[in-house]
Design an enzyme around this catalytic site. Structure first.
Site, PDB file in Angstrom:
ATOM      1  N   ASP A  12       0.785  -1.171   0.072  1.00  0.00           N
ATOM      2  CA  ASP A  12      -0.020  -0.050  -0.149  1.00  0.00           C
ATOM      3  C   ASP A  12       1.095   1.273   0.024  1.00  0.00           C
ATOM      4  O   ASP A  12       2.059   1.000  -0.060  1.00  0.00           O
ATOM      5  CB  ASP A  12      -0.921  -0.168   1.232  1.00  0.00           C
ATOM      6  CG  ASP A  12      -0.430   0.149   2.449  1.00  0.00           C
ATOM      7  OD1 ASP A  12       0.749   0.284   2.635  1.00  0.00           O
ATOM      8  OD2 ASP A  12      -1.134   0.100   3.497  1.00  0.00           O
ATOM      9  N   CYS A  69       2.750  -3.681   3.906  1.00  0.00           N
ATOM     10  CA  CYS A  69       1.877  -2.456   4.361  1.00  0.00           C
ATOM     11  C   CYS A  69       2.476  -1.748   5.714  1.00  0.00           C
ATOM     12  O   CYS A  69       3.714  -2.385   6.226  1.00  0.00           O
ATOM     13  CB  CYS A  69       0.649  -2.709   4.442  1.00  0.00           C
ATOM     14  SG  CYS A  69       0.124  -3.942   5.718  1.00  0.00           S
ATOM     15  N   GLY A  70       1.690  -1.079   6.427  1.00  0.00           N
ATOM     16  CA  GLY A  70       2.416  -0.379   7.685  1.00  0.00           C
ATOM     17  C   GLY A  70       2.858  -1.378   8.630  1.00  0.00           C
ATOM     18  O   GLY A  70       3.776  -1.662   9.147  1.00  0.00           O
ATOM     19  N   THR A  71       2.086  -2.391   8.734  1.00  0.00           N
ATOM     20  CA  THR A  71       2.375  -3.324   9.846  1.00  0.00           C
ATOM     21  C   THR A  71       2.755  -4.731   9.130  1.00  0.00           C
ATOM     22  O   THR A  71       3.207  -5.769   9.741  1.00  0.00           O
ATOM     23  CB  THR A  71       1.117  -3.776  10.824  1.00  0.00           C
ATOM     24  OG1 THR A  71      -0.035  -4.170   9.872  1.00  0.00           O
ATOM     25  CG2 THR A  71       0.694  -2.712  11.628  1.00  0.00           C
ATOM     26  N   GLY A  72       2.386  -4.946   7.705  1.00  0.00           N
ATOM     27  CA  GLY A  72       2.619  -6.209   7.126  1.00  0.00           C
ATOM     28  C   GLY A  72       1.264  -7.201   7.520  1.00  0.00           C
ATOM     29  O   GLY A  72       0.956  -8.096   6.695  1.00  0.00           O
ATOM     30  N   GLY A  74      -2.401  -6.513   7.433  1.00  0.00           N
ATOM     31  CA  GLY A  74      -3.654  -6.260   6.548  1.00  0.00           C
ATOM     32  C   GLY A  74      -3.310  -7.129   5.255  1.00  0.00           C
ATOM     33  O   GLY A  74      -4.082  -7.681   4.903  1.00  0.00           O
ATOM     34  N   HIS A 102       9.426 -24.909   6.498  1.00  0.00           N
ATOM     35  CA  HIS A 102       8.614 -25.641   7.256  1.00  0.00           C
ATOM     36  C   HIS A 102       7.041 -25.349   6.464  1.00  0.00           C
ATOM     37  O   HIS A 102       6.447 -26.028   6.547  1.00  0.00           O
ATOM     38  CB  HIS A 102       8.526 -25.274   8.743  1.00  0.00           C
ATOM     39  CG  HIS A 102       9.690 -25.788   9.596  1.00  0.00           C
ATOM     40  ND1 HIS A 102       9.574 -25.998  10.681  1.00  0.00           N
ATOM     41  CD2 HIS A 102      10.694 -26.300   8.979  1.00  0.00           C
ATOM     42  CE1 HIS A 102      10.678 -26.404  11.185  1.00  0.00           C
ATOM     43  NE2 HIS A 102      11.598 -26.940  10.114  1.00  0.00           N
ATOM     44  N   ASN A 103       6.856 -24.021   6.102  1.00  0.00           N
ATOM     45  CA  ASN A 103       5.470 -23.576   5.658  1.00  0.00           C
ATOM     46  C   ASN A 103       5.466 -23.544   4.153  1.00  0.00           C
ATOM     47  O   ASN A 103       4.360 -23.417   3.710  1.00  0.00           O
ATOM     48  CB  ASN A 103       5.034 -22.586   6.327  1.00  0.00           C
ATOM     49  CG  ASN A 103       5.238 -22.595   7.969  1.00  0.00           C
ATOM     50  OD1 ASN A 103       5.856 -21.451   8.686  1.00  0.00           O
ATOM     51  ND2 ASN A 103       4.530 -23.565   8.613  1.00  0.00           N
ATOM     52  N   HIS A 137       6.760 -31.812   7.162  1.00  0.00           N
ATOM     53  CA  HIS A 137       6.389 -30.454   6.798  1.00  0.00           C
ATOM     54  C   HIS A 137       5.256 -30.433   5.605  1.00  0.00           C
ATOM     55  O   HIS A 137       4.515 -29.717   5.610  1.00  0.00           O
ATOM     56  CB  HIS A 137       7.542 -29.340   6.624  1.00  0.00           C
ATOM     57  CG  HIS A 137       8.266 -29.350   7.940  1.00  0.00           C
ATOM     58  ND1 HIS A 137       7.943 -29.254   9.081  1.00  0.00           N
ATOM     59  CD2 HIS A 137       9.687 -29.768   7.968  1.00  0.00           C
ATOM     60  CE1 HIS A 137       8.814 -29.165   9.882  1.00  0.00           C
ATOM     61  NE2 HIS A 137      10.010 -29.527   9.264  1.00  0.00           N
TER      62      HIS A 137
END
Ligand code: RB5
Length: 150
Positions: A12, A69-72, A74, A102-103, A137
């Protein structure tokens, strides 16, 4: 030599400047970049940018995605609504390595108002340099995928 992997980048308004820094960094590491904007610093809505990047990964047009984004948080939530996408917010290098090992995360999200430029690039390196370990995994990632079928 194998073909270059393509990384889609989006954010964003909070991530415009850092996106360019990440683009230069990953190009120097040998990746192709698909930067899908936005380019204007005007306030915008992170869900549409998370979705747009996620669709590039889900369709196979991009191998991996990096979103900001600001925090990652949203933009990560929006990306994870797209089938086939596994995106995590990583504001440290250990998590960035592990979401790949792992993911098998095909997208990385970061918070530009949480991190500085140096740590962002270290996180990008930790994510890109790691490889999925498979095995148990893989079983667990398959269980996540199965959730998409309801
Ligand atoms: C935009 O002000 C901000 O809400 C956004 O960048 C992000 O932090 C949302 O999760």
């Amino acid at each position: 030599m194998s073909a270059k992997q393509t990384i889609v980048l989006s954010s964003d308004h909070a991530g415009i400047d850092l996106r360019k820094v990440i683009a230069d960094h990953v190009i120097a590491k040998g990746y192709e970049v698909m930067d899908i904007g936005p380019t204007s610093p005007e306030s915008t809505h992170y869900p549409k940018h998370g979705e747009a990047a996620a669709r590039k990964v889900a369709s196979g047009e991009a191998d991996l995605g990096i979103i900001l984004c600001g925090t990652g948080q949203g933009i990560m939530m929006a990306a994870n609504k797209v089938k086939g996408v596994r995106c995590g917010v990583c504001n440290d290098t250990f998590s960035a390595r592990m979401i790949r090992q792992h993911n098998n995360a095909n997208m990385l999200s970061m918070g530009v108002r949480v991190l500085g430029e140096g740590l962002v690039l270290d996180i990008v390196d930790a994510y890109l340099d790691a490889e999925f370990e498979g095995g148990r995994h893989g079983t667990r990632v398959d269980m996540i995928t199965a959730l998409e079928e309801g």
